[in-house]
Design an enzyme around this catalytic site. Structure first.
Site, PDB file in Angstrom:
ATOM      1  CB  CYS A 155       0.803 -31.449   0.901  1.00 49.70           C
ATOM      2  SG  CYS A 155       0.019 -32.707   2.015  1.00 49.70           S
TER       3      CYS A 155
ATOM      4  CG  HIS B 230       1.989 -28.586   4.841  1.00 49.36           C
ATOM      5  ND1 HIS B 230       1.135 -27.770   3.664  1.00 49.36           N
ATOM      6  CD2 HIS B 230       1.296 -29.542   4.840  1.00 49.36           C
ATOM      7  CE1 HIS B 230       0.066 -28.724   3.435  1.00 49.36           C
ATOM      8  NE2 HIS B 230       0.094 -29.871   4.105  1.00 49.36           N
TER       9      HIS B 230
ATOM     10  CD  GLU C  56       2.749 -24.853   3.281  1.00 48.61           C
ATOM     11  OE1 GLU C  56       1.616 -25.219   3.342  1.00 48.61           O
ATOM     12  OE2 GLU C  56       3.950 -25.201   2.786  1.00 48.61           O
TER      13      GLU C  56
ATOM     14  CB  SER D 133     -12.171   3.525   8.736  1.00 46.31           C
ATOM     15  OG  SER D 133     -10.977   2.773   8.519  1.00 46.31           O
ATOM     16  N   GLY D 134      -9.480   5.295   9.613  1.00 47.70           N
ATOM     17  CA  GLY D 134      -8.319   5.253  10.542  1.00 47.70           C
ATOM     18  C   GLY D 134      -7.773   3.816  10.813  1.00 47.70           C
ATOM     19  N   GLY D 135      -8.346   2.993  10.044  1.00 46.66           N
ATOM     20  CA  GLY D 135      -7.936   1.713  10.223  1.00 46.66           C
ATOM     21  C   GLY D 135      -6.502   1.236   9.260  1.00 46.66           C
ATOM     22  CB  VAL D 136      -4.066  -1.121   8.875  1.00 50.19           C
ATOM     23  CG1 VAL D 136      -2.908  -1.509   8.073  1.00 50.19           C
ATOM     24  CG2 VAL D 136      -3.631  -1.360  10.365  1.00 50.19           C
ATOM     25  CG  ASP D 137      -6.635  -2.863   5.005  1.00 44.42           C
ATOM     26  OD1 ASP D 137      -5.249  -3.203   5.192  1.00 44.42           O
ATOM     27  OD2 ASP D 137      -7.431  -3.805   5.309  1.00 44.42           O
ATOM     28  CB  SER D 138      -9.010   3.269   5.039  1.00 46.06           C
ATOM     29  OG  SER D 138      -8.929   3.717   6.541  1.00 46.06           O
ATOM     30  CB  SER D 139      -4.173   4.455   7.480  1.00 45.53           C
ATOM     31  OG  SER D 139      -5.242   4.628   8.453  1.00 45.53           O
TER      32      SER D 139
END
Length: 525
Positions: A86, A181, A183, A235-241
């Site tokens: 583009c 585009h 993508e 925290s139990g969230g995705v990233d920290s787990s």
């Protein structure tokens, strides 16, 4: 010695398109590492990165304006393939001697491209065949300006009815421009075109796979921290787990996780986190019960932003106290992911993404001289989830709906009280349980319950009750930038409402939020 999974790499120059991160995710899905940089990089930076190919993103500017962004000249002198998307195609054309002009007719949405000339970029890639036998491609356009003359040594590969130069190519130099585009999923063969560019034209080998990413991350963690100890706020969230599981694999018991129970979590969440990571996976976890401390700090505060800042401040205080008590810890781990890095990157040009402050841990005390370990900082969220699966974390936990950092602190409207949190926890648990039972949980992008600080008259048996109101919220979205309210079946909503009112003493009315984003936001606060 681990294999160098960064050996083949694509550089994506960002000209400000809302789709630029999507380009990077598509390249990663092909198994090839890439990085996303602002367009105003230096020749020295490009040389140091040593890309196998370069992609120029779309953008909102007009190349006809004198001060609009341009690719560094070195991009076209580096001897590697270049794909302009583009705006990226327009600046490529203009910088190499072609012409671009503003158009009175914007082309936005679906278009059909007719392939006129053979090109490696689209060879044997088609959606249909035209009446004259030419291959046709279904693509997604979003542009006002258009190329009106291509540079010397380029050929016109494809056209639409309103855009003569829909694809241009210089096969000898391996320079390609597409006005659409590739993508986005609306361009049906877009991923095949990106695959052709990345794997065939740039000759990249797919080395960027979950198993190899884990192997590389573990090796890098071990090299970085040596025999030192590391602390992580879990925290139990995705990233920290996923961060916790990577670190545990790399350094075992030298990782200490701190789990702060702030009283603003979902029903049974604290015990579930401790059971999963402590009992099941054998991580070293310190659980800090801090509900009273958080609720005391939040007393009398009803402004959403003040609530967020208060929750963040108290978390930092609690975490710092634990960190200071562990005298031999030399490293702090954080679950920073690649979008955090991109959004936090300040650009002198102002063309980069909006700067965002991290909420992972915040500022640690000056007396703590700790190094930072961020094993996920090269990864997008979808990659973090795939790595989590590879590490053995359960699917339901990794693909759970988003939960805000301040937790129920921003789902209880106005002042946060223990009574309100307890009612909300139970109502939300019923809503989520029923979504799973009806096989609807994975069909909506996010669902939750909000506590409204208003009382409503209700009837229970022969008596009159005057209790609280909760709102159910469920949305469908691709990117969380815009969202539609989910059209959940009436009988399902009725069942959820009946259960909440009958099973929870203190709630007399349930409403359903039918606001889209925009104009509303997904969360209420």
């Amino acid at each position: 010695m681990t294999e160098n999974i960064h050996k083949h790499r694509i550089l994506i120059l960002d000209f400000g398109s809302q789709y630029t991160q999507l380009v990077a995710r598509r390249v990663r899905e092909l198994g090839v590492y890439c990085e996303l940089w602002a367009w105003d990089v230096t020749e020295a930076q490009i040389r140091e990165f040593n890309p196998s190919g370069i992609i120029l993103s779309g953008g909102p500017e007009s190349t006809t304006e004198q001060d609009s962004p341009r690719a560094p000249d070195y991009v076209f002198q580096a001897g590697v393939p270049v794909l302009g998307v583009c705006y990226g195609m327009q600046t490529m054309a203009m910088q190499l001697g072609g012409k671009v002009q503003g158009s009175t007719q914007r082309e936005f949405g679906y278009a059909q491209v007719e392939v006129l000339t053979d090109s490696l970029l689209v060879r044997d890639i088609q959606d249909d065949i035209g009446t004259g036998g030419a291959p046709l491609l279904d693509v997604w356009m979003s542009h006002g300006d258009k190329v009106t003359a291509i540079p010397a040594d380029f050929v016109t590969v494809a056209s639409t009815e309103t855009c003569h130069f829909a694809i241009m190519a210089n096969e000898e130099k391996r320079f390609y421009g597409v006005q659409f585009h590739p993508e986005v999923t609306h361009t049906r063969q877009g991923q095949r075109m990106l695959e052709r560019f990345v794997l065939d034209i740039c000759r990249c080998t797919p080395l960027w796979t979950p198993a190899k990413i884990i192997e590389d991350a573990v090796a890098r963690i071990r090299e970085q921290v040596g025999n030192d100890r590391v602390i992580l706020g879990l925290s139990g969230g995705v990233d920290s787990s996923v961060t916790a599981m990577l670190l545990h694999r790399a350094i075992g018991e030298r990782l200490t996780c701190v789990f702060v129970d702030n009283g603003l979590l979902r029903l049974n969440e604290a015990s579930q986190v401790m059971e999963m990571f402590g009992d099941h996976y054998g991580l070293n976890i310190i659980a800090v019960p801090a509900e009273d401390r958080f609720l005391s700090a939040l007393a009398g505060i009803d402004d959403p932003e003040t609530k967020r800042k208060t929750i963040g401040r108290v978390f930092v205080e609690v975490f710092d106290e634990q960190a200071l008590s562990l005298s031999d810890v030399k490293w702090l781990a954080q679950g920073t992911i690649y979008p955090d890095v991109i959004e936090s990157a300040a650009s002198a040009t102002g063309k980069a993404h909006v700067i965002k402050s991290h909420h992972n841990v915040g500022g640690l005390p000056k007396e703590m001289k700790m190094g930072l370990v961020e094993p996920l900082k090269e990864l997008f969220k979808d990659e973090v989830r795939k790595i989590g699966l590879e590490l053995g974390l359960p699917y339901d936990m990794l693909y759970r709906h988003p939960f805000p950092g301040p937790g129920l602190g921003v789902r209880v409207l106005g002042e946060v009280k223990k009574e309100y949190c307890d009612l909300l926890r139970r109502a939300d648990a019923i809503f989520i349980e029923e979504l799973y039972k009806a096989d609807l949980y994975n069909k909506v992008s996010q669902a939750f319950t909000v506590f409204l600080p208003v009382r409503s008259v209700g009837v229970m048996g022969d008596g009159r009750k005057y209790d609280w109101v909760v709102s159910l919220r469920a949305v469908e979205t691709i990117d969380f930038m815009t969202a539609h309210w989910a059209h959940l079946p009436y009988d399902f909503l009725g069942r959820v409402s009946n259960r909440i009112i009958n099973e929870i003493d203190g709630i007399s009315r349930v409403v359903y939020d039918i606001s889209g984003k925009p104009p509303a936001t997904i969360e209420w606060e």
